[in-house]
Design a protein around this motif. Structure first.
Motif, PDB file in Angstrom:
ATOM      1  N   ARG A 148      10.039  -0.448  -2.664  1.00 34.20           N
ATOM      2  CA  ARG A 148       9.345   0.089  -3.841  1.00 34.20           C
ATOM      3  C   ARG A 148       9.619  -0.768  -5.074  1.00 34.20           C
ATOM      4  NH1 ARG A 148       7.186   4.808  -6.046  1.00 34.20           N
ATOM      5  NH2 ARG A 148       7.970   5.334  -8.112  1.00 34.20           N
ATOM      6  N   VAL A 150       9.044  -0.729  -9.363  1.00 33.53           N
ATOM      7  CA  VAL A 150       8.590  -0.120 -10.616  1.00 33.53           C
ATOM      8  C   VAL A 150       8.650  -1.216 -11.676  1.00 33.53           C
ATOM      9  CG1 VAL A 150       9.007   1.635 -12.381  1.00 33.53           C
ATOM     10  CG2 VAL A 150       9.401   2.179  -9.974  1.00 33.53           C
ATOM     11  N   VAL A 221      -0.620  -3.314  -7.978  1.00 31.38           N
ATOM     12  CA  VAL A 221      -0.372  -2.554  -6.750  1.00 31.38           C
ATOM     13  C   VAL A 221      -1.056  -3.248  -5.567  1.00 31.38           C
ATOM     14  CG1 VAL A 221      -0.680  -0.330  -5.583  1.00 31.38           C
ATOM     15  CG2 VAL A 221      -0.262  -0.390  -8.062  1.00 31.38           C
ATOM     16  N   GLN A 225       0.547  -5.758  -2.554  1.00 26.59           N
ATOM     17  CA  GLN A 225       0.490  -5.314  -1.155  1.00 26.59           C
ATOM     18  C   GLN A 225      -0.189  -6.366  -0.280  1.00 26.59           C
ATOM     19  OE1 GLN A 225      -1.566  -1.581  -1.645  1.00 26.59           O
ATOM     20  NE2 GLN A 225       0.341  -0.394  -1.783  1.00 26.59           N
ATOM     21  N   LEU A 233       3.788  -0.853   0.907  1.00 26.12           N
ATOM     22  CA  LEU A 233       4.709  -1.150  -0.198  1.00 26.12           C
ATOM     23  C   LEU A 233       4.329  -0.318  -1.429  1.00 26.12           C
ATOM     24  CD1 LEU A 233       6.996  -2.894  -1.419  1.00 26.12           C
ATOM     25  CD2 LEU A 233       5.252  -4.590  -1.999  1.00 26.12           C
ATOM     26  N   GLU A 234       5.298   0.356  -1.993  1.00 23.09           N
ATOM     27  CA  GLU A 234       5.047   1.187  -3.177  1.00 23.09           C
ATOM     28  C   GLU A 234       5.210   0.363  -4.443  1.00 23.09           C
ATOM     29  OE1 GLU A 234       7.425   4.705  -3.114  1.00 23.09           O
ATOM     30  OE2 GLU A 234       7.030   5.094  -1.000  1.00 23.09           O
ATOM     31  N   VAL A 235       4.183   0.385  -5.287  1.00 27.67           N
ATOM     32  CA  VAL A 235       4.243  -0.328  -6.565  1.00 27.67           C
ATOM     33  C   VAL A 235       3.774   0.623  -7.661  1.00 27.67           C
ATOM     34  CG1 VAL A 235       3.497  -2.344  -7.887  1.00 27.67           C
ATOM     35  CG2 VAL A 235       3.684  -2.507  -5.386  1.00 27.67           C
ATOM     36  N   ALA A 236       4.542   0.711  -8.727  1.00 28.74           N
ATOM     37  CA  ALA A 236       4.146   1.509  -9.890  1.00 28.74           C
ATOM     38  C   ALA A 236       4.270   0.627 -11.115  1.00 28.74           C
ATOM     39  CB  ALA A 236       5.040   2.735 -10.034  1.00 28.74           C
ATOM     40  N   ALA A 237       3.174   0.447 -11.832  1.00 29.89           N
ATOM     41  CA  ALA A 237       3.172  -0.471 -12.973  1.00 29.89           C
ATOM     42  C   ALA A 237       2.729   0.225 -14.246  1.00 29.89           C
ATOM     43  CB  ALA A 237       2.248  -1.649 -12.691  1.00 29.89           C
TER      44      ALA A 237
END
Lengths: 353, 353
Positions: A148, A150, A221, A225, A233-237
């Motif tokens: 993950r 962030v 995101v 990926q 895959l976790e993405v937080a933007a």
């Protein structure tokens, strides 16, 4: 063989940087063909000591072009990139138009050069914010696995083009003189609401999607990926524009599959990675800032530290020149990589010639 | 009863804001006693139409003072705050000197006013970045429980005092004129290495701790834990200075114990919270920026969205005036709250009188 190389959007901020990267490229260049809209045709650009006339970007203009670097917005890419490929030009496209298409490789050479292998003439250059992040995270992914991300960005106005740089300078002058002004460019030229960027920060880059994230945030995101080949895959933007001309910074928190044995181990992985410079020494107040990285091809990483509570979480501060590694150099680097691999040609099935 | 109110550090950026907050306060004020170092004594400050002379801050100067707001740095607070309490003044201290002491309440009135109940004369005002974050998170904590916070800050230079604001203006002028300059103030006046803040961002606020986090980042960890009374709460911060005069912004990612039923539920919790203004509408490009919040006492929250992968994770963009809610107003609000609760006096055991 030496190549005829077109730059589409040659008079823009990224186009200009592309020409500068071509000037220092190892690629054998027979001729530069700067292209732009009809409005800019007739201007000249400097290339290796000569003044080269800018020609209008039309389908026909790509005849005899071997390589075309596009950076004139998604609309131009959608209209002209397939035409260029049809005429035998390999296209490296810096717009978001084709990045997520299945048959279009989305490439950061340090990270996934292997994706170039079966290209069909069109290769996409990722978003600037994504490029520098994946360069910094690739070595950690390889060594520990990525679960993950962030990320909060501090993005320079040049990412929104030359008009945004002019706006920052204009607004800054008015601000210093205590005079008012009407903001006209940021956050998004084509949307109705504008905010000042001088003496301000703006938490919007590109339009909003229905999920409440901006398109820029979703690029981080989806592109991350795709580049890592990991749709889970976790993405937080959170993408934020700051009053800086050049140089994007990112505060990245990464949750790894496996906890690193030590932070020395993390630093060693980063130091060994291509395209990464570790610039990190708290006792000497050493960490990268936008000012440090201007004109640099590398991605600078500092503030490397383990989370206080979770041993498998690491925090990084990642800075790169958004016009160079974030756009122009990555595009030229893709072309150089194609040339090295003998892939700088449009496969027979795709082109007309 | 009307109070004699001292402001220590009256000529500084926060001191000036404190006097402005006292001017519009509901607190009955008999007399303002502005204090500063010997160097500033003799200057005057404007208060309710009068020019009030600044006196030197000495132990004796606190005789007859009922309430003293300190914002002259940790050293001054350590030297004089106990002296003021001994002479019967309730002290609200804006420095970090006493914040983590067991017997000193660390208070944001909207969040933990109850901690004022058994004060011993000295109350600490939290760090600016912490204050606005806990105001925004308190309603989410109450409704869903808080497990972990990851925050990246975009902090204005006024948080580093008037000299840093002057530096930003000076450097910006030189930058616009294309002239060089030697940075002299940021990131930390007392440390050897300096970086420009015009056209730059700096990922260091305050000195580094041995764990690789800065003291500012650790304030956000320790103070948040203390204010929420939750020593197990996980906080990870990256604190960054941006070229903005006033207004701190924060990209906050919060992992909740319980996933909210809906984002409408989250927005409702925030709307109902004291001191919070929800300023959030992507379709109208509505979100807070530093420019919006200047002079405002409230904490503005926008970009409210659920994580794409984890239903119990929410992202927020939190902006407040760092001199007002982040310092001066929170201090005056503590004094008003003490007055309302009948606690604006030093308990007999602590003072000499």
């Amino acid at each position: 063989m030496a190549y005829r190389v077109a730059v589409v959007g040659a008079t823009g901020a990224v186009g200009e940087a592309m020409i500068a990267e071509l000037e220092r490229s190892t690629l054998p260049i027979a001729e530069l063909v700067p292209m732009a809209s009809a409005r800019s045709a007739g201007k000249t650009v400097a290339f290796r000591g000569a003044e080269v006339p800018v020609v209008e970007a039309t389908p026909e203009a790509f005849s005899g072009v071997d390589l075309a670097l596009f950076s004139a917005g998604g609309q131009t890419s959608r209209a002209l990139a397939p035409e260029a490929v049809r005429r035998g030009a390999v296209v490296v496209d810096n717009s978001s138009a084709f990045r997520l298409e299945d048959r279009v490789p989305l490439v950061v050479p340090e990270v996934n050069a292997e994706a170039l292998a079966d290209h069909r003439g069109l290769i996409a250059n990722p978003n600037c914010s994504t490029i520098q992040m994946v360069v910094a995270l690739a070595p950690l992914r390889e060594r520990y696995g990525l679960r993950r991300i962030v990320v909060s960005t501090y993005q320079a106005v040049s990412g929104a083009g030359r008009r945004a740089v002019d706006a920052l300078r204009f607004e800054s002058g008015r601000w210093l003189e205590g005079e008012g002004f009407v903001p006209e460019v940021l956050p998004v030229a084509s949307l109705p609401v504008k905010y000042p960027i001088a003496d301000n920060v703006i938490p919007q880059i590109d339009r909003f999607e229905p999920n409440g994230f901006t398109f820029e945030e979703m690029k981080m995101v989806r592109e991350t990926q795709k580049i890592f080949g990991d749709p889970a895959l976790e993405v937080a933007a959170t993408c934020v524009r700051v009053p800086v001309t050049v140089g994007h910074s990112e505060a990245v928190t990464v949750e790894l599959e496996e906890a690193p044995a030590s932070m020395e181990d993390v630093v060693e992985a980063l130091r060994a990675a291509p395209g990464v410079v570790v610039w990190d020494d708290p006792t000497a107040q050493r960490y990268p800032t936008p000012m440090l990285v201007r004109g640099e091809r590398d991605v600078y990483v500092g503030r490397i530290r383990r989370d206080l509570f979770r041993p498998n979480v690491v925090h990084l501060w990642v800075v790169a020149d958004n016009l160079v590694k974030g756009a122009a150099w990555n595009a030229v680097q893709i072309a150089e990589t194609l040339e090295e691999k003998g892939l700088l040609r449009v496969p027979a099935a795709e082109g007309d010639r």
